[in-house]
Design an enzyme around this catalytic site. Structure first.
Site, mmCIF file in Angstrom:
data_model
loop_
_atom_site.group_PDB
_atom_site.id
_atom_site.type_symbol
_atom_site.label_atom_id
_atom_site.label_comp_id
_atom_site.label_asym_id
_atom_site.label_seq_id
_atom_site.Cartn_x
_atom_site.Cartn_y
_atom_site.Cartn_z
ATOM 1 C CD GLU A 36 -2.797 0.860 2.550
ATOM 2 O OE1 GLU A 36 -2.618 -0.096 3.346
ATOM 3 O OE2 GLU A 36 -3.580 1.789 2.761
ATOM 4 N NE ARG A 261 2.875 -7.629 10.265
ATOM 5 C CZ ARG A 261 2.332 -7.037 9.222
ATOM 6 N NH1 ARG A 261 1.482 -7.674 8.435
ATOM 7 N NH2 ARG A 261 2.608 -5.781 8.948
ATOM 8 C CE LYS A 271 3.057 -0.004 4.899
ATOM 9 N NZ LYS A 271 2.526 -0.133 3.546
HETATM 10 P P1 ATP Z 1 2.392 -2.168 7.750
HETATM 11 O O1 ATP Z 1 1.811 -2.576 9.048
HETATM 12 O O2 ATP Z 1 3.865 -1.978 7.812
HETATM 13 O O3 ATP Z 1 1.685 -1.030 7.135
HETATM 14 P P2 ATP Z 1 1.120 -3.780 5.789
HETATM 15 O O4 ATP Z 1 0.910 -5.232 5.755
HETATM 16 O O5 ATP Z 1 -0.083 -2.924 5.981
HETATM 17 O O6 ATP Z 1 2.218 -3.456 6.852
HETATM 18 P P3 ATP Z 1 1.491 -3.474 3.010
HETATM 19 O O7 ATP Z 1 2.066 -2.334 2.268
HETATM 20 O O8 ATP Z 1 0.049 -3.726 2.882
HETATM 21 O O9 ATP Z 1 1.878 -3.277 4.522
HETATM 22 O O10 ATP Z 1 2.317 -4.806 2.718
HETATM 23 C C1 ATP Z 1 2.709 -5.257 1.459
HETATM 24 C C2 ATP Z 1 3.111 -6.709 1.542
HETATM 25 O O11 ATP Z 1 4.185 -6.856 2.451
HETATM 26 C C3 ATP Z 1 1.978 -7.562 2.053
HETATM 27 O O12 ATP Z 1 1.908 -8.722 1.264
HETATM 28 C C4 ATP Z 1 2.342 -7.872 3.461
HETATM 29 O O13 ATP Z 1 1.850 -9.093 3.857
HETATM 30 C C5 ATP Z 1 3.869 -7.836 3.423
HETATM 31 N N1 ATP Z 1 4.391 -7.423 4.724
HETATM 32 C C6 ATP Z 1 4.158 -6.282 5.381
HETATM 33 N N2 ATP Z 1 4.746 -6.288 6.587
HETATM 34 C C7 ATP Z 1 5.383 -7.479 6.696
HETATM 35 C C8 ATP Z 1 6.171 -8.113 7.705
HETATM 36 N N3 ATP Z 1 6.431 -7.508 8.849
HETATM 37 N N4 ATP Z 1 6.649 -9.342 7.449
HETATM 38 C C9 ATP Z 1 6.403 -9.958 6.286
HETATM 39 N N5 ATP Z 1 5.680 -9.442 5.301
HETATM 40 C C10 ATP Z 1 5.158 -8.216 5.489
HETATM 41 MG MG MG Z 2 -1.667 -2.666 4.674
#
Ligand code: ATP
Ligand code: MG
Length: 563
Positions: A36, A261, A271
């Site tokens: 995102e 994760r 984030k």
């Molecule tokens: P955040 O909490 O950092 O915003 P998010 O999952 O909302 O994390 P996205 O931008 O939606 O962030 O994530 C993009 C991809 O990266 C998704 O497929 C997500 O599952 C993966 N991802 C995000 N954070 C992690 C993590 N800590 N470990 C492994 N994969 C991750």
């Molecule tokens: Mg997200």
């Protein structure tokens, strides 16, 4: 296929793909990385990037970069660029760059299809009422009074939503599934909501935006993704993922697989929380070396290889762990131990006068850049009668444990002579300003005449000193798992960044200036006895070089030994 798996990692996802291929369920492999654009990528994303891209390499498949841009309130084009830059820097190439927003028209049609099938309705309940009606794990939900609107009515209302005839929050579109479902996610989830905000891609074309769960599975299907890999929190959403694809007319039906994760000790990876740290000026930005964003790690001196090695080492499983920070440091230390140029730096200088040398005494020593790799070359250092040593390499009083310079004791200057401290001078506050030493000129490459082997300290000649700033980083949080604390801001380590002003060797300083001017590849250094450092490319100005400590020579915060 089995032999291929071993080349990467024999994780459970690779085994599933392998089986799919063996059973001819798939003839090709296609995955995606779907960030995102609401922040910069971090080491957790790197885990997902490595998994998706390495698997697609392994199976000669494809991997898309898809911006999951369904919330214009939180997203920004700056993030879109930064995300692409970080993926390239890690050394991966995506096959297609896609945006969920490209599919908004198709998504709208699929929503209409659900309405026409009696599987979605426009709800007038408020957000709070929807939450209340939804029930909980122990309490079944109850139907919205608007649930049984006719298909025609729903179509008309949905069109009105699209035209902007309702205000934000007044109505939403919900899938009509089962308010009594054991899974809360399946209790008529919201699939479209109204947001009056300009979208970075579609500008003002839309005021209704699909929810993640609705958009994600359809985007995967439109792109003909075969394996949709996501983190464990989406395990339950898979029910909805499959329900939506089953109920619309779409050719591909990707399969979702979840892995755990990455959680990293002493770090925040969310984030949303990282952006709070920036807004509150606790850190300087998304590339602050104290946070584990890709750009922060890069600025700190991490390399793509070290990050990839780390991702490989932690593996891919379904178990949630808190990974030791020392594991990440181990990966970069191991690499820099092989590649970093060895040189001396004095971070907190104190002057040493070698009284038995003439004031124009000058010797040049050629020293190797690496103890066991002659290919890295050598450089010259200058030795004169006034030198700098580090303040913490001298103590007035001798004690048994202290192996460095003390009054009446001797040490060896690295690559040079043995010196003996005889006198000191202090300022009015009692701070030592000068150490006066005898330099034994018979000790170059030889033992002392008493056959002792004193410990070695680093130094820089005053005439060969080039000013530099050194930034020493420690953990940003004082606790092991700040992510799980609601008031994570109360655990900030006030000593997470310490700045020292000292010197590096002149030749090295001049060389670095040239590499900065020519925008050449950056050089990594081991400042002997201190740690691994690299130039801060963002803030180093011509006259003032700034070095970030990438990692200490040994573990600072976790005594457990790594192999
Ligand atoms: P955040 O909490 O950092 O915003 P998010 O999952 O909302 O994390 P996205 O931008 O939606 O962030 O994530 C993009 C991809 O990266 C998704 O497929 C997500 O599952 C993966 N991802 C995000 N954070 C992690 C993590 N800590 N470990 C492994 N994969 C991750
Ligand atoms: Mg997200």
């Amino acid at each position: 296929m089995n032999t291929k798996i071993k080349k990467y990692q024999n994780n459970f996802i690779a085994q599933i793909i392998n089986k799919d291929f063996n059973q001819n369920k798939h003839l090709s492999f296609h995955t995606r990385f779907p960030p995102e654009p609401n922040g910069y990528l971090h080491i957790g994303h790197a885990k997902s990037i490595c998994l998706n891209f390495e698997l697609s390499k392994l199976y000669q498949g494809k991997c898309n970069l898809r911006f999951d841009d369904t919330n214009p309130l939180k997203e920004n084009v700056q993030y879109i660029q930064a995300i692409q830059d970080d993926i390239h820097w890690l050394g991966y190439k995506y096959d297609n760059i896609c945006y969920t927003s490209e599919y908004f028209s198709q998504l709208y049609q699929y929503a209409k299809e659900l309405i026409k099938k009696g599987l979605a309705y426009v709800d007038h309940l408020t957000k709070e009422e929807i939450r209340e009606y939804r029930g909980s794990l122990t309490k079944p939900g109850k139907n919205s009074p608007y649930r049984n609107r006719t298909i025609e009515e729903n179509i008309t209302l949905f069109k009105k939503m699209k035209k902007g005839e309702f205000s934000e929050g007044e109505v939403c579109l919900r899938a009509k599934i089962d308010m009594k479902s054991a899974s809360v996610i399946m209790r008529d989830p919201v699939i479209y909501r109204i947001i009056f905000a300009e979208h970075h891609q579609t500008k003002n074309k839309w005021c209704i935006y699909p929810m993640y769960d609705f958009a994600h599975c359809i985007s995967d299907a439109i792109e003909e993704i075969t394996h949709s890999l996501c983190t464990l929190e989406f395990q339950e959403n898979k029910l909805l993922y499959n329900w939506i694809l089953k109920n619309i007319n779409i050719k591909t039906h990707p399969k979702q697989y979840e892995f755990s994760r990455l959680n990293l000790e002493f770090c925040i990876l969310s984030k949303r929380k990282l952006s709070i740290l920036i807004k509150k000026n606790i850190i300087t930005g998304w590339d602050d070396p104290r946070i584990p964003t890709i750009s922060g790690l890069r600025r700190k001196g991490y390399t793509p290889d070290a990050i990839k090695k780390f991702c490989k080492k932690i593996g891919v499983t379904k178990q949630n762990h808190l990974i030791e920070f020392s594991m990440l440091e181990h990966c970069i230390r191991k690499e820099l131990n092989k590649t970093a140029v060895r040189t001396m730096a004095v971070l907190e200088p104190i002057k040493v006068f070698l009284y038995n040398l003439d004031h124009d005494h000058k010797e040049i020593f050629v020293v190797p850049n690496h103890p066991n790799n002659p290919d890295l070359g050598s450089h010259e250092i200058v030795f004169t009668n006034i030198i700098y040593i580090d303040r913490n390499d001298f103590k007035e009083q001798h004690n048994k444990k202290y192996k460095r310079l003390t009054l009446g004791k001797e040490v060896r200057l690295r690559h040079a002579y043995v010196i003996n401290a005889e006198k000191i001078e202090k300022d009015r506050e009692g701070n030592i300003t000068k150490i006066i030493c005898y330099c034994d000129l018979n000790t170059l490459g030889k033992k002392t005449k008493n056959n002792t082997n004193p410990s070695v300290i680093h130094w820089i000649s005053e005439k060969n000193a080039f000013p530099a700033e050194f930034r020493l980083y420690d953990q940003l949080f004082k606790i092991q798992n700040p992510e799980k604390e609601v008031n994570f801001l109360s655990y900030i380590n006030s000593k997470s960044k310490i700045i020292k002003n000292g010197f590096i060797e002149k030749k090295i300083g001049q060389n670095i200036q040239e590499t900065i001017e020519r925008k050449e590849k950056r050089i990594f250094f081991q400042f002997e006895r201190i740690g691994y450092f690299c130039i801060d490319e963002i803030e180093s100005k011509k006259r003032q070089l700034i070095f970030n400590r990438t990692v200490s020579l040994r573990e600072l915060w976790n005594p457990k030994n790594m192999n």
